[in-house]
Write a protein that holds these residues in place. Structure first.
Motif, PDB file in Angstrom:
ATOM      1  N   ALA A  25      -1.443 -40.822 -55.504  1.00  0.00           N
ATOM      2  CA  ALA A  25      -0.730 -40.861 -54.226  1.00  0.00           C
ATOM      3  C   ALA A  25      -1.469 -41.725 -53.219  1.00  0.00           C
ATOM      4  CB  ALA A  25      -0.558 -39.444 -53.689  1.00  0.00           C
ATOM      5  N   GLU A  26      -2.789 -41.654 -53.209  1.00  0.00           N
ATOM      6  CA  GLU A  26      -3.559 -42.532 -52.337  1.00  0.00           C
ATOM      7  C   GLU A  26      -3.328 -43.987 -52.722  1.00  0.00           C
ATOM      8  OE1 GLU A  26      -7.894 -42.223 -50.514  1.00  0.00           O
ATOM      9  OE2 GLU A  26      -7.990 -42.763 -52.642  1.00  0.00           O
ATOM     10  N   GLU A  27      -3.351 -44.281 -54.013  1.00  0.00           N
ATOM     11  CA  GLU A  27      -3.139 -45.651 -54.475  1.00  0.00           C
ATOM     12  C   GLU A  27      -1.727 -46.138 -54.151  1.00  0.00           C
ATOM     13  OE1 GLU A  27      -4.081 -45.354 -58.604  1.00  0.00           O
ATOM     14  OE2 GLU A  27      -6.257 -45.448 -58.276  1.00  0.00           O
ATOM     15  N   ALA A  28      -0.747 -45.214 -54.148  1.00  0.00           N
ATOM     16  CA  ALA A  28       0.632 -45.589 -53.842  1.00  0.00           C
ATOM     17  C   ALA A  28       0.838 -45.896 -52.363  1.00  0.00           C
ATOM     18  CB  ALA A  28       1.584 -44.478 -54.269  1.00  0.00           C
ATOM     19  N   GLY A  29      -0.103 -45.452 -51.506  1.00  0.00           N
ATOM     20  CA  GLY A  29      -0.022 -45.806 -50.096  1.00  0.00           C
ATOM     21  C   GLY A  29       0.272 -44.669 -49.144  1.00  0.00           C
ATOM     22  N   PHE A  30       0.283 -43.425 -49.614  1.00  0.00           N
ATOM     23  CA  PHE A  30       0.494 -42.312 -48.685  1.00  0.00           C
ATOM     24  C   PHE A  30      -0.652 -42.247 -47.679  1.00  0.00           C
ATOM     25  CE2 PHE A  30       3.326 -40.930 -52.104  1.00  0.00           C
ATOM     26  CZ  PHE A  30       4.407 -40.445 -51.371  1.00  0.00           C
ATOM     27  N   ASP A  31      -0.326 -41.780 -46.469  1.00  0.00           N
ATOM     28  CA  ASP A  31      -1.308 -41.703 -45.394  1.00  0.00           C
ATOM     29  C   ASP A  31      -2.167 -40.450 -45.466  1.00  0.00           C
ATOM     30  OD1 ASP A  31      -0.363 -44.085 -43.934  1.00  0.00           O
ATOM     31  OD2 ASP A  31       1.429 -42.873 -43.570  1.00  0.00           O
ATOM     32  N   GLU A 321       7.897 -47.972 -48.310  1.00  0.00           N
ATOM     33  CA  GLU A 321       8.316 -49.172 -47.588  1.00  0.00           C
ATOM     34  C   GLU A 321       9.595 -48.913 -46.782  1.00  0.00           C
ATOM     35  OE1 GLU A 321       8.729 -52.515 -50.137  1.00  0.00           O
ATOM     36  OE2 GLU A 321       6.639 -52.518 -50.816  1.00  0.00           O
ATOM     37  N   LYS A 322      10.547 -48.252 -47.409  1.00  0.00           N
ATOM     38  CA  LYS A 322      11.804 -47.953 -46.721  1.00  0.00           C
ATOM     39  C   LYS A 322      11.591 -46.981 -45.559  1.00  0.00           C
ATOM     40  CE  LYS A 322      15.141 -48.778 -50.466  1.00  0.00           C
ATOM     41  NZ  LYS A 322      16.135 -49.549 -49.687  1.00  0.00           N
ATOM     42  N   LEU A 323      10.750 -45.966 -45.771  1.00  0.00           N
ATOM     43  CA  LEU A 323      10.489 -45.003 -44.719  1.00  0.00           C
ATOM     44  C   LEU A 323       9.812 -45.660 -43.518  1.00  0.00           C
ATOM     45  CD1 LEU A 323       9.232 -42.017 -46.913  1.00  0.00           C
ATOM     46  CD2 LEU A 323      11.270 -42.004 -45.481  1.00  0.00           C
TER      47      LEU A 323
END
Length: 329
Positions: A25-31, A321-323
């Motif tokens: 999840a960190e790698e996917a870009g979650f804050d 990206e959409k969010l």
């Protein structure tokens, strides 16, 4: 800027899997990442309930950037608040300042297991007030003696304290809870996209203002998957408890009780409240209710353990990206 989080759902995944998902999840870009803190799953179909604090300690070492948070810990029955003060300080040190302690008045499902009974809501809220006072006092590093109506602390000190301190988020629902807890918390935690929670919090004297000093942190379940019918079936199997509302969910003591209470909930009922399937725009539309209500931070729950790897590898990046494109800057 609205921040988006990933939920480490201890009710549906084992401890090693949760740590792996946290890294992905960190790698996917979650804050940020939030973890539930349960002794039992809501339903037996979910099938897990590892100890959240051990998982979070491992996650703190396996990740580098994401914020971490309990969503939420009850510091009054299963845990004494002096113990919560110690372990939250330790976790903050391991996380190097990335941890927020999310607290709430709890659910019978998780707290009745120690045989202390399940108090009425007013008593639970008063217990939470005392618990926050104890935790704050122990986080000063001073020697604490405390005599309250519900808790006693004798000559206690937390010896290992983080330089950053530990900020506290408090779960609130309803005007009375907002009035009680807004002056005590650093951040608001809400279980539904209710704009009145935030406006009410900001009106309370002494409250840190959401949008400047304080965050408003919400959570929403989704069931992404390439097959919409399969996603609806999965959401119904594992998340139909969600429709009962917190007034009901707080008081049921066992997964069997939740199974009985939800036996007449239909798949189409679940699909009407949880976005299911491959349509990312539909997920964005559902999530938008939170930022429209004024929430600053929104954590997603991807339903189903077996779908996590694919969700994180295929859908999480495009969805984020959409969010971010749709949410207010």
């Amino acid at each position: 800027m609205t921040k988006f989080g990933y939920t480490l759902m201890t009710e549906q995944s084992g401890p090693r899997e949760l740590v792996r998902y946290a890294v992905a999840a960190e790698e996917a870009g979650f804050d940020f990442e939030v973890s539930s803190d349960h002794y039992s799953p809501w339903l037996t179909e979910q099938g897990h309930a590892p100890y959240a604090w051990t998982v979070l300690g491992a996650v703190a070492q396996a990740t580098e950037r994401v914020g971490l948070m309990t969503y939420v810990t009850c510091p009054t029955i299963r845990y004494h608040p002096a113990v919560v003060a110690q372990k939250s300080a330790t976790l903050q040190i391991l996380a190097e300042g990335r941890f927020t302690l999310g607290l709430g008045s709890g659910e019978s499902l998780n707290e009745h297991v120690v045989g202390e009974g399940w108090p009425a809501i007013q008593d639970r809220q008063e217990m939470l007030r005392e618990a926050v006072d104890i935790i704050r006092s122990l986080h000063t590093g001073e020697l604490v003696d405390y005599r309250g109506e519900y808790f006693q602390v004798d000559s206690a000190r937390v010896w290992d304290l983080p330089d950053e301190g530990v900020e506290i988020g408090l779960a609130v629902a309803g005007n009375r809870a907002v009035e009680q807890f807004a002056p005590l918390g650093d951040h608001l935690i809400g279980v539904e996209p209710d704009a009145d929670l935030i406006s009410g919090w900001n009106k309370v004297e002494g409250a840190k203002q959401v949008g400047s000093e304080a965050r408003a942190i919400g959570q929403i379940p989704i069931c992404w998957g390439p097959d919409k019918e399969a996603a609806v079936a999965k959401a119904h199997e594992q998340f139909r408890w969600f429709g009962g509302g917190w007034a009901v969910n707080a008081d049921l003591p066992t997964p069997a009780g939740f199974a009985g209470a939800t036996q007449f909930v239909r798949a189409e009922d679940v699909a009407g409240s949880i976005p299911c399937g491959p349509d990312l725009d539909a997920i964005v539309e559902s999530v938008s209710a939170y930022w429209k209500a004024g929430f600053t931070d929104i954590a997603l729950v991807q339903i189903g353990d077996e779908d996590q790897d694919r969700f994180l590898a295929e859908a999480a990046g495009p969805l984020l990206e959409k969010l971010r494109a749709a949410a207010p800057a």
